[in-house]
Design a protein around this motif. Structure first.
Motif, PDB file in Angstrom:
ATOM      1  N   GLU A 177       0.835  -1.218   0.000  1.00  0.00           N
ATOM      2  CA  GLU A 177       0.000   0.000   0.000  1.00  0.00           C
ATOM      3  C   GLU A 177       0.859   1.252   0.000  1.00  0.00           C
ATOM      4  O   GLU A 177       0.558   2.236  -0.686  1.00  0.00           O
ATOM      5  N   ARG A 178       1.983   1.217   0.775  1.00  0.00           N
ATOM      6  CA  ARG A 178       2.897   2.356   0.788  1.00  0.00           C
ATOM      7  C   ARG A 178       3.496   2.602  -0.592  1.00  0.00           C
ATOM      8  O   ARG A 178       3.556   3.729  -1.089  1.00  0.00           O
ATOM      9  N   LEU A 179       3.927   1.541  -1.251  1.00  0.00           N
ATOM     10  CA  LEU A 179       4.532   1.684  -2.571  1.00  0.00           C
ATOM     11  C   LEU A 179       3.533   2.180  -3.602  1.00  0.00           C
ATOM     12  O   LEU A 179       3.856   2.988  -4.483  1.00  0.00           O
ATOM     13  N   SER A 180       2.287   1.716  -3.517  1.00  0.00           N
ATOM     14  CA  SER A 180       1.256   2.176  -4.465  1.00  0.00           C
ATOM     15  C   SER A 180       1.036   3.678  -4.332  1.00  0.00           C
ATOM     16  O   SER A 180       0.935   4.411  -5.333  1.00  0.00           O
ATOM     17  N   SER A 181       0.967   4.154  -3.082  1.00  0.00           N
ATOM     18  CA  SER A 181       0.785   5.599  -2.878  1.00  0.00           C
ATOM     19  C   SER A 181       1.976   6.370  -3.414  1.00  0.00           C
ATOM     20  O   SER A 181       1.820   7.423  -4.074  1.00  0.00           O
ATOM     21  N   LEU A 182       3.180   5.863  -3.176  1.00  0.00           N
ATOM     22  CA  LEU A 182       4.373   6.573  -3.640  1.00  0.00           C
ATOM     23  C   LEU A 182       4.454   6.603  -5.167  1.00  0.00           C
ATOM     24  O   LEU A 182       4.881   7.600  -5.760  1.00  0.00           O
ATOM     25  N   ILE A 183       4.043   5.500  -5.817  1.00  0.00           N
ATOM     26  CA  ILE A 183       4.053   5.481  -7.286  1.00  0.00           C
ATOM     27  C   ILE A 183       3.110   6.549  -7.823  1.00  0.00           C
ATOM     28  O   ILE A 183       3.429   7.275  -8.776  1.00  0.00           O
TER      29      ILE A 183
END
Length: 776
Positions: A177-183
């Protein structure tokens, strides 16, 4: 389940610390206590949590203290390293003054294929952005990170993320979820950066293009200089002026003068200031409409309709304009010239009080003639150069107002309105009225010469109209060159007609009202004209109508029912009447007579008071009287003393200190028309007989009692009608002036021409018996 830890907590607003970050934190007193407590504890750890305004934080980072010292500014600071994300539990107790909490470390989840793919995608975006910024050292560090959770937490260093976004990363346990937001956030930032870079590139390329064009223009200017198309200073060259003069439709003498100036320009050096003067002069000459004229309308009926539609009454002016058109039309039918020529221009001065429509009449005349209209305001002009222009050798020299008006009109035969010609002054800079003599003389203005142009300008086909309030203020030589048309003011019926046909529709339109919404009766209009205004014009009348319609608009906003403003309603709209007849009150005692006068504001009623006190015989005058009125008072007293027996006056009544006063002492008064009024006031005072309240008089008197003629008869009679008088005595020799007085004035007034002041006194004073009865 992870074991709970008890650590001191440090709340910070900035920066938001994520696991893996090494950051300095400035220490205030509370933070210093937390750091000291952590250093003294067994674990040496502390919890760093974001300070929130709306809630208590649920997540923080367990950090170790790397170093404690001071920042360059001298304040205390600590360098901390974030280690693990932790969930904040309940409060706890511990040694020292710091706040302790119980926390549980959050373990990183297992790495899945989805997490690995998201980490690769984010790393690709992150590296693209770092390479765009040419941050190669950081690129190497990012390439070495293989743990998806650690890669996501490096976003704590990203300057494009807000504190809210960093807190969201801190509070999100799931790595995917963190990586999706950062992308998503990094992609949006990259798109914004690309747009900004494109805009910057466009601006840079545009500036390069402008520099290129500037260089090309400089080269083109140099080429044109070599070809002679431009002068040495880069201005338009003499060849260009020659071609413009040859192409222009100029009179032969003007063309010759312009070509002579071009020759001077060719011979002048680059440093000579004369070149600039010549170019400005040539531009002015080429801009004037030397051979441009407008065709006059020869339809007399249509011209009269235009004048009638714009103004009520003013028959003299309308007749004069129609006569001018008739002559021009007849000259055209006979094949005679109607443009230029001596004496073909009409020079009229419209004289009258303010508010009668003098200035607006100029525009109507231009519309009736089909000509351009230009207004030249002369009020307060004191410099002769404003009319004739300045010499070209002066810095900032300009043509005079007449030449500028011709240029502004764009034709050689406009209607030029010389507004307020009676307010032209004179001082050490010259007399503008003397300069106007040539402008307004039909026998001379075909060769008017402006000092700046220094060329003959034909003004004979210009229709000059002048306006003035006081004829006496116009120099006699100037007045002799103009055709005087007096506009003395309007009668009560005229004002009602003007208000109904012109003022009311105009003010209703300005108030966005229609006749269905608000109607004003003729009785109300007549009441306003009689009791709310006392002016020869209609300016105050229009202001009162505007006030009434504004109040009506306010009422309609509350109740949309149609309104009718009638005479009884006026008090609610305009207040109580300002003017009521007061001659009966003023003449209720002996020694007060009602005279008539003309001021710059039109005709007016003037009361003259006479009294006597014990003391040395003499005459005291008050009321800011001018020399002429002071002499009138001396003559009046001498006449009454010499003819005391004839007038029924006891000579002993005059051997006292006589005081003559004209009220409104703050207003200067002068003029040769108060003699008979002063005689009547003195006789009334000496005999104790009152002057009739309904009587007004005007005229100058001689030592033997002859009544001399005066001016402004029509204006004075209109003032008498407004004041509610019924009988007016005027000099016998002014009887021809009664031809211009409207019939309705004679319906309200009995006008009696007189030759002997004794007859006026006999008719103006009440009989002795009546005076005694009133006194009793």
């Amino acid at each position: 389940m992870p074991e709970a830890l008890q650590v001191p907590v440090l709340f910070v607003s900035e920066p938001i610390v994520l696991p893996g970050m090494v950051v300095p934190i400035e220490l205030d007193e509370a933070a210093r206590v937390a750091v000291d407590t952590a250093q003294a504890s067994e674990s040496g750890k502390l919890l760093i949590a974001p300070r929130l305004d709306d809630r208590y934080p649920t997540y923080g980072v367990i950090a170790s203290i790397v170093q404690v010292g001071r920042v360059p500014g001298g304040g205390a600071a600590a360098v901390v390293r974030g280690e693990n994300r932790a969930h904040i539990g309940s409060g706890a107790t511990g040694p020292g003054a710091a706040l302790w909490v119980s926390v549980e470390e959050v373990a990183d989840p297992e790495v899945t294929d989805e997490t690995t793919a998201l980490a690769a995608e984010y790393k690709k975006l992150l590296l693209a952005m770092l390479q765009r910024r040419e941050a190669w050292q950081i690129v190497d560090v990012v390439n070495k990170i293989t743990d998806p959770s650690a890669l996501a937490d490096t976003a704590g260093y990203a300057s494009y993320l807000s504190n809210v976004q960093r807190r969201q990363l801190l509070e999100t346990e799931d790595v995917a979820e963190r990586l999706s937001s950062l992308i998503r956030w990094t992609g949006e930032h990259l798109a914004e950066v690309e747009v900004n870079d494109k805009i910057a590139e466009d601006v840079r390329s545009g500036m390069d293009k402008q520099q290129k064009e500037f260089l090309m223009r400089q080269q083109l200017t140099a080429i044109r200089k070599e070809l002679g198309e431009l002068g040495p200073d880069g201005e338009e060259g003499t060849d260009d002026y020659r071609s413009r003069i040859e192409a222009a439709d100029l009179p032969e003498k003007v063309r010759e003068a312009a070509l002579r100036e071009v020759g001077k320009l060719e011979r002048s050096s680059e440093q000579s200031p004369e070149g600039g003067w010549i170019r400005t002069w040539l531009d002015t000459v080429l801009d004037l409409p030397w051979n441009t004229t407008t065709e006059d309308s020869t339809d007399l009926k249509s011209a009269r309709e235009v004048l009638d539609a714009d103004h009520h009454g003013l028959e003299d002016v309308k007749d004069r304009i129609v006569e001018y058109l008739a002559v021009r039309a007849r000259r055209a039918q006979r094949g005679m010239s109607v443009v230029g020529g001596r004496g073909s221009g009409a020079v009229m001065v419209l004289a009258g009080p303010p508010g009668v429509g003098k200035t607006s009449l100029g525009e109507s005349v231009a519309r009736a003639l089909g000509r351009k209209f230009v207004r030249v305001a002369l009020g307060g002009v004191r410099d002769e150069a404003e009319i004739r222009g300045h010499r070209r050798t002066y810095v900032g020299a300009l043509p005079g107002r007449i030449v500028r008006a011709i240029g502004e009109a764009g034709s050689m035969n406009p209607v030029v309105l010389l507004d307020e010609i009676d307010k032209v002054g004179s001082d050490y800079r010259g007399d503008p009225s003397a300069a106007l003599l040539e402008v307004l003389d039909p026998a001379q203005n075909h060769t008017f010469r402006d000092h700046y142009l220094d060329l003959d300008l034909d003004l004979s086909d210009v229709v000059f109209l002048a306006t003035a309030n006081v004829i006496e203020n116009i120099p006699s030589a100037l007045l002799d060159r103009m055709e005087l048309v007096q506009i003395d003011g309007y009668t009560e019926d005229d004002k009602v007609a003007i208000a109904r046909d012109y003022l009311l529709p105009r003010q209703a339109e300005r108030a966005a009202l229609t006749t269905d919404e608000v109607a004003v009766t003729d009785a109300a209009l007549r009441k306003i004209a009689a009791d709310y205004t006392r002016e020869p014009g209609v300016r105050q009348f229009e202001r009162l109508l505007a006030k009434a319609l504004r109040k009506a608009t306010t009422k309609l906003a509350a109740d949309p029912a149609p309104l009718t403003i009638d005479e009884p309603d006026l008090v609610g709209y305009l207040g109580r009447p300002r003017f009521t007849p007061d001659s009966e009150e003023r003449t209720a005692v002996p020694g007060v007579a009602t005279g008539l006068a003309v001021t710059g504001l039109g005709g007016d009623v003037l009361y003259i008071e006479a009294g006597a006190t014990d003391g040395e015989a003499g005459l005291v005058l008050t009321g800011q009287l001018g020399d002429v009125m002071k002499e009138s008072a001396q003559i009046a007293l001498s006449y009454v003393r010499a003819h005391a027996e004839q007038l029924g006056v006891d000579p002993r009544a005059l051997d006292r200190k006589i005081h003559v006063h004209v009220p409104a002492g703050a207003v200067p008064k002068d003029g040769p028309s108060a003699g008979v009024t002063m005689v009547t006031a003195l006789v009334s005072m000496a005999t104790g007989r009152q002057v009739r309240a309904d009587v007004g008089m005007t005229g100058e008197v001689t030592l033997n009692g002859r009544v001399l003629p005066i001016g402004g008869v029509k204006q004075k009679l209109l003032a008498a009608q407004r004041a509610g008088l019924s009988t007016v005595f005027i000099p016998q020799r002014n009887e021809p002036d009664l031809d211009d007085v409207p019939a309705e004035v004679f319906d309200a007034l009995e006008v009696k021409p007189m030759t002997d002041v004794a007859d006026i006194v006999a008719l103006a004073l009440d009989p002795a018996a009546e005076t005694a009865k009133v006194a009793a």
